[in-house]
Design a protein around this motif. Structure first.
Motif, PDB file in Angstrom:
ATOM      1  N   LEU A 174       0.861  -1.176   0.000  1.00 33.90           N
ATOM      2  CA  LEU A 174       0.000   0.000   0.000  1.00 33.90           C
ATOM      3  C   LEU A 174       0.898   1.227   0.000  1.00 33.90           C
ATOM      4  CD1 LEU A 174      -3.067   0.534   0.193  1.00 33.90           C
ATOM      5  CD2 LEU A 174      -2.777   0.792   2.643  1.00 33.90           C
ATOM      6  N   PRO A 175       0.589   2.257  -0.790  1.00 31.08           N
ATOM      7  CA  PRO A 175       1.481   3.416  -0.894  1.00 31.08           C
ATOM      8  C   PRO A 175       1.797   4.051   0.457  1.00 31.08           C
ATOM      9  CG  PRO A 175      -0.272   3.557  -2.507  1.00 31.08           C
ATOM     10  CD  PRO A 175      -0.589   2.397  -1.623  1.00 31.08           C
ATOM     11  N   LYS A 176       3.079   4.261   0.700  1.00 27.21           N
ATOM     12  CA  LYS A 176       3.582   4.954   1.882  1.00 27.21           C
ATOM     13  C   LYS A 176       3.120   4.328   3.199  1.00 27.21           C
ATOM     14  CE  LYS A 176       3.807   9.280  -0.671  1.00 27.21           C
ATOM     15  NZ  LYS A 176       3.618   8.656  -1.945  1.00 27.21           N
ATOM     16  N   ALA A 177       2.876   3.038   3.194  1.00 28.45           N
ATOM     17  CA  ALA A 177       2.473   2.326   4.411  1.00 28.45           C
ATOM     18  C   ALA A 177       3.573   1.346   4.788  1.00 28.45           C
ATOM     19  CB  ALA A 177       1.166   1.584   4.188  1.00 28.45           C
ATOM     20  N   LEU A 178       3.759   1.162   6.072  1.00 25.30           N
ATOM     21  CA  LEU A 178       4.835   0.277   6.523  1.00 25.30           C
ATOM     22  C   LEU A 178       4.534  -1.191   6.279  1.00 25.30           C
ATOM     23  CD1 LEU A 178       5.792   2.064   9.848  1.00 25.30           C
ATOM     24  CD2 LEU A 178       6.956   2.165   7.637  1.00 25.30           C
ATOM     25  N   ALA A 179       3.360  -1.650   6.699  1.00 30.36           N
ATOM     26  CA  ALA A 179       3.098  -3.079   6.612  1.00 30.36           C
ATOM     27  C   ALA A 179       1.808  -3.419   5.872  1.00 30.36           C
ATOM     28  CB  ALA A 179       3.055  -3.674   8.010  1.00 30.36           C
ATOM     29  N   ALA A 180       1.035  -2.442   5.473  1.00 31.68           N
ATOM     30  CA  ALA A 180      -0.230  -2.719   4.790  1.00 31.68           C
ATOM     31  C   ALA A 180       0.026  -3.086   3.333  1.00 31.68           C
ATOM     32  CB  ALA A 180      -1.148  -1.506   4.876  1.00 31.68           C
ATOM     33  N   ARG A 181      -0.801  -3.987   2.809  1.00 28.72           N
ATOM     34  CA  ARG A 181      -0.631  -4.454   1.436  1.00 28.72           C
ATOM     35  C   ARG A 181      -1.972  -4.532   0.733  1.00 28.72           C
ATOM     36  NH1 ARG A 181       4.371  -5.947   0.537  1.00 28.72           N
ATOM     37  NH2 ARG A 181       3.932  -7.145  -1.320  1.00 28.72           N
ATOM     38  N   ILE A 182      -1.920  -4.429  -0.589  1.00 28.93           N
ATOM     39  CA  ILE A 182      -3.094  -4.648  -1.433  1.00 28.93           C
ATOM     40  C   ILE A 182      -2.984  -6.072  -1.960  1.00 28.93           C
ATOM     41  CG2 ILE A 182      -4.317  -3.973  -3.529  1.00 28.93           C
ATOM     42  CD1 ILE A 182      -3.151  -1.165  -3.160  1.00 28.93           C
ATOM     43  N   HIS A 183      -3.984  -6.886  -1.699  1.00 27.97           N
ATOM     44  CA  HIS A 183      -4.000  -8.267  -2.178  1.00 27.97           C
ATOM     45  C   HIS A 183      -4.971  -8.360  -3.350  1.00 27.97           C
ATOM     46  CE1 HIS A 183      -1.616  -9.962   1.106  1.00 27.97           C
ATOM     47  NE2 HIS A 183      -2.201  -9.033   1.845  1.00 27.97           N
ATOM     48  N   MET A 184      -4.536  -9.040  -4.411  1.00 29.47           N
ATOM     49  CA  MET A 184      -5.337  -9.164  -5.625  1.00 29.47           C
ATOM     50  C   MET A 184      -5.480 -10.623  -6.021  1.00 29.47           C
ATOM     51  SD  MET A 184      -3.683  -6.155  -7.972  1.00 29.47           S
ATOM     52  CE  MET A 184      -1.977  -6.397  -7.515  1.00 29.47           C
ATOM     53  N   HIS A 185      -6.655 -10.945  -6.493  1.00 31.52           N
ATOM     54  CA  HIS A 185      -6.891 -12.240  -7.130  1.00 31.52           C
ATOM     55  C   HIS A 185      -7.355 -11.911  -8.546  1.00 31.52           C
ATOM     56  CE1 HIS A 185      -7.974 -16.516  -7.361  1.00 31.52           C
ATOM     57  NE2 HIS A 185      -8.860 -16.061  -8.230  1.00 31.52           N
ATOM     58  N   LEU A 186      -6.505 -12.197  -9.524  1.00 28.66           N
ATOM     59  CA  LEU A 186      -6.759 -11.857 -10.921  1.00 28.66           C
ATOM     60  C   LEU A 186      -6.935 -13.137 -11.724  1.00 28.66           C
ATOM     61  CD1 LEU A 186      -6.717  -9.881 -13.388  1.00 28.66           C
ATOM     62  CD2 LEU A 186      -4.224 -10.161 -13.376  1.00 28.66           C
ATOM     63  N   THR A 187      -8.027 -13.197 -12.473  1.00 28.37           N
ATOM     64  CA  THR A 187      -8.245 -14.301 -13.405  1.00 28.37           C
ATOM     65  C   THR A 187      -8.339 -13.708 -14.800  1.00 28.37           C
ATOM     66  OG1 THR A 187      -9.470 -15.517 -11.718  1.00 28.37           O
ATOM     67  CG2 THR A 187      -9.664 -16.291 -13.979  1.00 28.37           C
ATOM     68  N   VAL A 238      -3.210  -1.031 -11.468  1.00 26.38           N
ATOM     69  CA  VAL A 238      -3.370  -1.040 -12.925  1.00 26.38           C
ATOM     70  C   VAL A 238      -2.086  -1.522 -13.590  1.00 26.38           C
ATOM     71  CG1 VAL A 238      -3.658   0.434 -14.965  1.00 26.38           C
ATOM     72  CG2 VAL A 238      -5.177   0.703 -13.001  1.00 26.38           C
ATOM     73  N   ARG A 239      -0.948  -1.009 -13.163  1.00 28.42           N
ATOM     74  CA  ARG A 239       0.331  -1.420 -13.753  1.00 28.42           C
ATOM     75  C   ARG A 239       0.545  -2.932 -13.592  1.00 28.42           C
ATOM     76  NH1 ARG A 239       4.245   0.649 -10.453  1.00 28.42           N
ATOM     77  NH2 ARG A 239       3.446   2.691 -10.959  1.00 28.42           N
ATOM     78  N   THR A 240       0.279  -3.451 -12.404  1.00 25.43           N
ATOM     79  CA  THR A 240       0.472  -4.880 -12.140  1.00 25.43           C
ATOM     80  C   THR A 240      -0.452  -5.733 -12.997  1.00 25.43           C
ATOM     81  OG1 THR A 240       1.114  -4.360  -9.870  1.00 25.43           O
ATOM     82  CG2 THR A 240       0.463  -6.628 -10.326  1.00 25.43           C
ATOM     83  N   VAL A 241      -1.725  -5.354 -13.080  1.00 23.52           N
ATOM     84  CA  VAL A 241      -2.691  -6.133 -13.858  1.00 23.52           C
ATOM     85  C   VAL A 241      -2.358  -6.085 -15.344  1.00 23.52           C
ATOM     86  CG1 VAL A 241      -5.118  -6.281 -14.558  1.00 23.52           C
ATOM     87  CG2 VAL A 241      -4.530  -5.935 -12.149  1.00 23.52           C
ATOM     88  N   VAL A 242      -2.050  -4.904 -15.858  1.00 28.18           N
ATOM     89  CA  VAL A 242      -1.738  -4.776 -17.288  1.00 28.18           C
ATOM     90  C   VAL A 242      -0.496  -5.587 -17.646  1.00 28.18           C
ATOM     91  CG1 VAL A 242      -1.008  -3.134 -19.076  1.00 28.18           C
ATOM     92  CG2 VAL A 242      -2.937  -2.585 -17.593  1.00 28.18           C
ATOM     93  N   GLU A 243       0.506  -5.599 -16.781  1.00 23.75           N
ATOM     94  CA  GLU A 243       1.698  -6.422 -17.033  1.00 23.75           C
ATOM     95  C   GLU A 243       1.332  -7.894 -17.133  1.00 23.75           C
ATOM     96  OE1 GLU A 243       4.360  -5.538 -13.830  1.00 23.75           O
ATOM     97  OE2 GLU A 243       4.976  -3.608 -14.687  1.00 23.75           O
ATOM     98  N   ARG A 244       0.465  -8.368 -16.235  1.00 28.35           N
ATOM     99  CA  ARG A 244       0.054  -9.782 -16.263  1.00 28.35           C
ATOM    100  C   ARG A 244      -0.752 -10.104 -17.513  1.00 28.35           C
ATOM    101  NH1 ARG A 244       2.970 -12.545 -12.338  1.00 28.35           N
ATOM    102  NH2 ARG A 244       3.515 -10.896 -10.898  1.00 28.35           N
ATOM    103  N   VAL A 245      -1.621  -9.198 -17.919  1.00 31.97           N
ATOM    104  CA  VAL A 245      -2.425  -9.428 -19.125  1.00 31.97           C
ATOM    105  C   VAL A 245      -1.528  -9.459 -20.360  1.00 31.97           C
ATOM    106  CG1 VAL A 245      -4.212  -8.430 -20.614  1.00 31.97           C
ATOM    107  CG2 VAL A 245      -4.538  -8.491 -18.137  1.00 31.97           C
ATOM    108  N   GLN A 246      -0.570  -8.537 -20.443  1.00 36.57           N
ATOM    109  CA  GLN A 246       0.347  -8.528 -21.584  1.00 36.57           C
ATOM    110  C   GLN A 246       1.180  -9.808 -21.622  1.00 36.57           C
ATOM    111  OE1 GLN A 246       2.425  -4.832 -20.957  1.00 36.57           O
ATOM    112  NE2 GLN A 246       0.959  -3.675 -22.185  1.00 36.57           N
TER     113      GLN A 246
END
Length: 158
Positions: free
Chosen positions: A20-33, A130-138
């Motif tokens: 997560l931006p500028k956070a010490l331990a927080a994270r964004i978790h994604m499940h992409l299909t 968005v950057r992470t998802v687009v990289e995976r799709v490409q």
């Protein structure tokens, strides 16, 4: 952290986690299909203090690229006031960038970010997703293209 699994013909599934931006331990978790004709993305945030219970559903939005308008079309399938803006924004951006219909389930909270989830942190978080998802799709499209070439070569008789 990434774990990619190919499930044919259901698509390629990725379980991803980004900070997560500028956070010490927080994270964004994604499940992409990644399916051949659409994307399905569920995102949530977690901190070390978050209990191990399942994340709430949050908002669920469908967006598809428009060939006649500059912005993608979207509709809300499930509404949660605190997450609808992020879900709609993500769905529209991903539909435009990937040119695929997109389903986004979002229970993200930027309150654990460094400055409490201000606009800059929210935009940076969306940009990173968005950057992470687009990289995976490409990458999936490249692999799919290579598989099609291999199938074509196998079908050629000498």
């Amino acid at each position: 952290m990434s774990d990619a699994t190919t499930i044919s013909p259901a698509g390629i599934q990725h379980q991803l986690s980004i900070p997560l931006p500028k956070a010490l331990a927080a994270r964004i978790h994604m499940h992409l299909t990644i399916h051949t004709h659409h994307l399905l993305l569920f995102i949530t945030t977690r901190t070390p203090e978050t209990p191990g219970s399942p994340a709430p559903l949050g908002s669920f939005v469908y967006a598809l690229p428009s060939t006649t308008q500059p912005t993608p079309l979207s509709t809300t399938l499930y509404f949660r006031e605190d997450t609808i803006d992020v879900a709609t924004r993500l769905a529209k951006i991903l539909a435009k960038r990937t040119m695929l219909p997109v389903y986004v389930g979002c229970s993200v909270s930027f309150s654990a970010a460094g400055r409490g989830g201000n606009v800059d942190e929210e935009m940076e978080g969306i940009r990173n997703v968005v950057r992470t998802v687009v990289e995976r799709v490409q990458a999936a499209r490249i692999v799919e293209g290579v598989e099609e070439v291999v199938k074509g070569v196998e079908g050629v008789k000498v």
